[in-house]
Each structure stands twice: as structure tokens, then as C-alpha cells.
Write a protein that holds these residues in place. Structure first.
Motif, mmCIF file in Angstrom:
data_model
loop_
_atom_site.group_PDB
_atom_site.id
_atom_site.type_symbol
_atom_site.label_atom_id
_atom_site.label_comp_id
_atom_site.label_asym_id
_atom_site.label_seq_id
_atom_site.Cartn_x
_atom_site.Cartn_y
_atom_site.Cartn_z
ATOM 1 N N VAL A 136 -24.788 60.594 114.186
ATOM 2 C CA VAL A 136 -24.702 62.159 114.612
ATOM 3 C C VAL A 136 -25.298 62.959 113.338
ATOM 4 C CG1 VAL A 136 -23.262 64.002 114.867
ATOM 5 C CG2 VAL A 136 -22.863 61.899 116.420
ATOM 6 N N ARG A 137 -24.990 62.454 112.136
ATOM 7 C CA ARG A 137 -25.424 63.088 110.932
ATOM 8 C C ARG A 137 -27.133 63.189 111.028
ATOM 9 N NH1 ARG A 137 -20.948 60.332 108.054
ATOM 10 N NH2 ARG A 137 -19.207 61.971 107.643
ATOM 11 N N GLU A 138 -27.288 61.956 111.132
ATOM 12 C CA GLU A 138 -28.907 61.793 111.110
ATOM 13 C C GLU A 138 -29.644 62.672 112.254
ATOM 14 O OE1 GLU A 138 -32.116 58.046 111.439
ATOM 15 O OE2 GLU A 138 -29.989 57.548 111.516
ATOM 16 N N GLN A 139 -29.020 62.435 113.335
ATOM 17 C CA GLN A 139 -29.575 63.216 114.441
ATOM 18 C C GLN A 139 -29.603 65.141 114.298
ATOM 19 O OE1 GLN A 139 -27.345 62.841 118.400
ATOM 20 N NE2 GLN A 139 -28.303 64.751 119.159
ATOM 21 N N TYR A 140 -28.732 65.557 113.630
ATOM 22 C CA TYR A 140 -28.551 66.902 113.322
ATOM 23 C C TYR A 140 -29.165 67.227 111.859
ATOM 24 C CZ TYR A 140 -26.023 67.739 117.664
ATOM 25 O OH TYR A 140 -25.365 68.048 118.806
ATOM 26 N N GLY A 141 -29.570 66.230 111.074
ATOM 27 C CA GLY A 141 -30.088 66.468 109.850
ATOM 28 C C GLY A 141 -28.905 66.581 108.871
ATOM 29 N N LEU A 142 -27.611 66.130 109.112
ATOM 30 C CA LEU A 142 -26.776 66.498 108.059
ATOM 31 C C LEU A 142 -26.598 65.505 107.123
ATOM 32 C CD1 LEU A 142 -23.911 67.139 110.699
ATOM 33 C CD2 LEU A 142 -25.218 68.806 109.483
ATOM 34 N N ASN A 143 -27.317 64.484 106.965
ATOM 35 C CA ASN A 143 -27.378 63.634 106.046
ATOM 36 C C ASN A 143 -28.534 63.877 104.855
ATOM 37 O OD1 ASN A 143 -29.726 63.006 107.590
ATOM 38 N ND2 ASN A 143 -29.320 60.814 107.411
ATOM 39 N N GLN A 181 -37.485 77.025 108.788
ATOM 40 C CA GLN A 181 -38.507 76.789 109.600
ATOM 41 C C GLN A 181 -38.418 77.041 111.081
ATOM 42 O OE1 GLN A 181 -40.153 72.980 108.629
ATOM 43 N NE2 GLN A 181 -41.866 73.389 110.087
ATOM 44 N N GLY A 182 -37.110 76.364 111.518
ATOM 45 C CA GLY A 182 -36.662 76.540 112.840
ATOM 46 C C GLY A 182 -36.629 77.910 113.299
ATOM 47 N N ILE A 183 -35.990 78.771 112.365
ATOM 48 C CA ILE A 183 -35.833 80.325 113.005
ATOM 49 C C ILE A 183 -37.122 80.880 112.897
ATOM 50 C CG2 ILE A 183 -35.020 82.308 111.746
ATOM 51 C CD1 ILE A 183 -32.641 81.050 110.844
ATOM 52 N N PHE A 218 -32.970 77.572 116.849
ATOM 53 C CA PHE A 218 -31.781 77.918 116.005
ATOM 54 C C PHE A 218 -30.839 76.666 116.073
ATOM 55 C CE2 PHE A 218 -33.393 82.185 116.326
ATOM 56 C CZ PHE A 218 -32.768 82.847 115.651
ATOM 57 N N GLY A 219 -31.543 75.650 116.457
ATOM 58 C CA GLY A 219 -30.899 74.283 116.686
ATOM 59 C C GLY A 219 -29.977 74.166 117.922
ATOM 60 N N VAL A 235 -32.980 70.681 101.638
ATOM 61 C CA VAL A 235 -33.754 70.248 103.015
ATOM 62 C C VAL A 235 -33.341 70.731 104.079
ATOM 63 C CG1 VAL A 235 -34.630 68.354 104.351
ATOM 64 C CG2 VAL A 235 -34.724 68.108 101.745
ATOM 65 N N GLN A 236 -31.920 70.626 104.278
ATOM 66 C CA GLN A 236 -31.520 71.453 105.443
ATOM 67 C C GLN A 236 -31.646 72.997 105.453
ATOM 68 O OE1 GLN A 236 -27.462 70.377 106.095
ATOM 69 N NE2 GLN A 236 -27.669 68.633 105.001
ATOM 70 N N TYR A 237 -31.595 73.461 104.399
ATOM 71 C CA TYR A 237 -32.045 74.935 104.319
ATOM 72 C C TYR A 237 -33.434 75.201 104.679
ATOM 73 C CZ TYR A 237 -32.612 79.550 102.252
ATOM 74 O OH TYR A 237 -32.985 80.716 102.415
ATOM 75 N N ALA A 238 -34.236 74.377 104.327
ATOM 76 C CA ALA A 238 -35.766 74.496 104.357
ATOM 77 C C ALA A 238 -36.136 74.388 106.068
ATOM 78 C CB ALA A 238 -36.677 73.654 103.565
ATOM 79 N N ASP A 239 -35.292 73.160 106.545
ATOM 80 C CA ASP A 239 -35.619 73.167 107.834
ATOM 81 C C ASP A 239 -34.891 74.286 108.777
ATOM 82 O OD1 ASP A 239 -36.707 70.566 107.294
ATOM 83 O OD2 ASP A 239 -35.029 69.481 107.688
#
Length: 329
Positions: free
Chosen positions: A53-60, A72-74, A79-80, A65-69
């Protein structure tokens, strides 16, 4: 400065405001205690599943990197996904926007229809019973908590007198208008009106009191200016002077407050929507808070921030059309 350049400047300033809202919300998510993966699969889940799940949502990924992603998504409107339902956040936000807009616009209309004439009457009859009554109404409106007012309206008008429904609205405005256009029956529209009257009054009471006071003070300032004496000397009717000349010059601050308060109504409808079970963004935000659904919370707050920015730009455009001097400031 041309109107176009003026609005572009305001738009660029709005982009920085939205970026600040996004950054603050992401920071709150990052520093909040608890593992988001546990909110999705539960604390008793298999560690291997939790890692997936962490890998799927990018939590790892590292926090930057999470902030940049996320930024970029916004930018592309992504919005995920909601932790609780797994649905796209933007879809969950958009489907609740009409109900919140209906409530905010209805509250604004009620406020304008009551506040502007009341403010004009109060200023025109200064230190008379009408003025005292308007002042008392304004004080009560500003001082009354909207959640208490909503509960009292439900108990008195809905429960005791049975004049209005207490349950969740069964039909939206768009559905009611579509049914009216296709079948010619206004049943759905009547049902919608019955459901929105109490929430709109509750949400718009403070707004009504604020606009009443603002209109009164602006009218008093304008009534003392020389051009009013000049128009009276020409023999123009008093009503024409008040509503065509004096009120027009009072509208600039009123339009500004109207725009700002419309954004406040959109963002501040949380309590009202909860009290009346109104299916808008506020009701969904409370659900997301209870479930600690951070993507959904972020999406709703960012949408409210964008709404504030867009409304302010529209207000600036109206302000500039009423008083072109602000463009050169």
C-alpha cells in the motif's frame, strides 16, 4: 494599467496563495502522527500488504518527492485517491460542489434582498424606530452562532410546526429544473426550496447583518456629500436619489464584501451542512476528518482555496469597472 494586466497581476498573486494553501496542507499531513497505510488496510494487516500500500500510494518515497508528485498532480487536476473509498478525490469533490454552491448562493441572495433595503431604510431614517430596529437586527445577527440558530430553526419550524423538512434533501436544483423543463411539474423544485430555506437562512444571517451595517454606514457617508443636496435642489424624487445615485456610490465596498463573503460561505458552510445534513463539501469534509482521509481533506481545502482566489479576481474586475481608479493604484 490596462484592465487585462491588472487581472493578470491578481491571477499571479492568486497562484502563490493556492501554492501556500497546498504547502500548508501537505505539511500538516506530513507532520501528523500515525501511518497513513494503517488507515487504509488497518493496523492488524500483514506487513507485506502494508508495504504494498505504501508503494502504491507513494508513501515510501522521501517527503520532498511526495511533495513534488503532489504538486505535479494538482497542476494536471489529479488530487490522488481517497484512503477510505479508493475513489478519485477530484470526483468526490466535484460531485459535492453543486450542493455547496446552491447553499452559498441562496444564502447570499437572501442576505442581499434583506440587507440592502434594510440598510437604505436605516440610513434614510436615522435615529428613528426603523433605524433602531435595523441596528438591533444587525447586532443579533452578528452575535448569534449559526449552529445554534440552525438547531433552533429545526426545533421550532420543522419539528414543532412541521413547516419544513428535517431530513437530507432528496433532489438537487439541477435535477429539479430538469424535471420542470421536461415534465412541466414543479414538484421537485418545491421540494428543493423547502429543504434549502432553513439552511440558507442559517448560513446567511451573519452575512445579512454585516451587509446591513455596511450599507447603512456607506449611505450615511454619501448622504452628507454636496451632490446629494444638488440633486435634491433639482427636484429629483427622494427614492431616486437614494437608490440610483447614493446607493450606487455605496456599492463598491458592498461588492467587495459580497465577493469575500461568498468565498467565506463556501468554506464556512461546514457547520451548517452538518446540522442540516446538506450533502455538500462541508459534510464531506467532516467525514474525511473523522476517517483521517488526508487526500480527500487536502482536495477539499485546496478547492476552497482556489474558489477564494477566483472569487476575489471576479470581485477585483467588478471593483475596477465601478471605480477604474483602482487599476492605477
Amino acid at each position: 494599467m490596462a484592465l487585462g494586466k491588472f487581472l493578470v497581476k491578481r491571477l499571479l498573486q492568486g497562484v502563490f496563495v493556492v501554492w501556500g494553501v497546498v504547502t500548508v496542507m501537505f505539511t500538516l499531513r506530513a507532520v501528523s502522527p500515525g501511518d497513513p497505510a494503517n488507515l487504509i488496510v488497518g493496523e492488524a494487516a500483514d506487513p507485506h500488504l502494508r508495504e504494498q500500500v505504501r508503494e502504491q500510494y507513494g508513501l515510501n518515497e522521501p517527503i520532498y518527492v511526495q511533495y513534488a508528485d503532489y504538486l505535479q498532480g494538482i497542476v494536471v487536476g489529479d488530487f490522488g485517491y481517497s484512503f477510505q473509498s479508493g475513489r478519485q478525490v477530484e470526483a468526490m469533490v466535484i460531485e459535492r460542489v453543486p450542493a455547496t454552491l446552491e447553499l452559498a448562493i441562496a444564502a447570499t441572495i437572501i442576505a442581499i434582498l434583506i440587507a440592502v433595503p434594510l440598510g437604505v431604510i436605516s440610513a434614510s431614517r436615522r435615529n428613528e424606530p426603523a433605524d433602531y430596529g435595523a441596528t438591533m437586527f444587525s447586532l443579533l445577527g452578528i452575535s448569534t452562532p449559526n449552529f445554534w440558530l440552525g438547531l433552533m430553526l429545526i426545533l421550532l419550524l420543522a419539528v414543532q410546526l412541521g413547516l419544513f423538512p428535517t431530513g437530507r434533501r432528496p433532489v438537487g436544483l439541477a435535477e429539479a429544473l430538469t424535471a420542470l423543463a421536461t415534465t412541466g411539474y414543479a414538484t421537485g423544485l418545491v421540494v428543493w426550496l423547502k429543504h434549502i430555506i432553513l439552511p440558507a437562512i442559517t448560513l446567511g444571517t451573519y452575512f445579512t447583518a454585516l451587509i446591513t451595517r455596511l450599507t447603512r454606514s456607506g449611505m450615511l457617508d454619501e448622504l452628507g456629500k454636496p451632490y446629494v443636496d444638488a440633486t435634491e435642489a433639482k427636484g429629483l424624487p427622494a427614492a431616486l436619489i437614494r437608490y440610483k445615485h447614493v446607493l450606487r456610490n455605496t456599492m463598491i465596498p458592498i461588492v467587495t464584501v459580497l465577493g469575500l463573503q461568498l468565498g467565506t460561505l463556501i468554506g464556512g458552510a461546514v457547520i451548517t451542512e452538518t446540522v442540516f445534513s446538506w450533502p455538500g463539501l462541508g459534510d464531506r469534509l467532516i467525514q474525511a476528518l473523522n476517517a483521517r482521509d488526508w487526500p480527500l481533506m487536502q482536495g477539499i481545502i485546496v478547492f476552497i482555496g482556489i474558489s477564494f482566489v477566483l472569487i476575489n479576481i471576479v470581485v477585483d474586475a467588478l471593483y475596477a469597472s465601478l471605480d477604474p481608479r483602482v487599476i492605477d493604484e
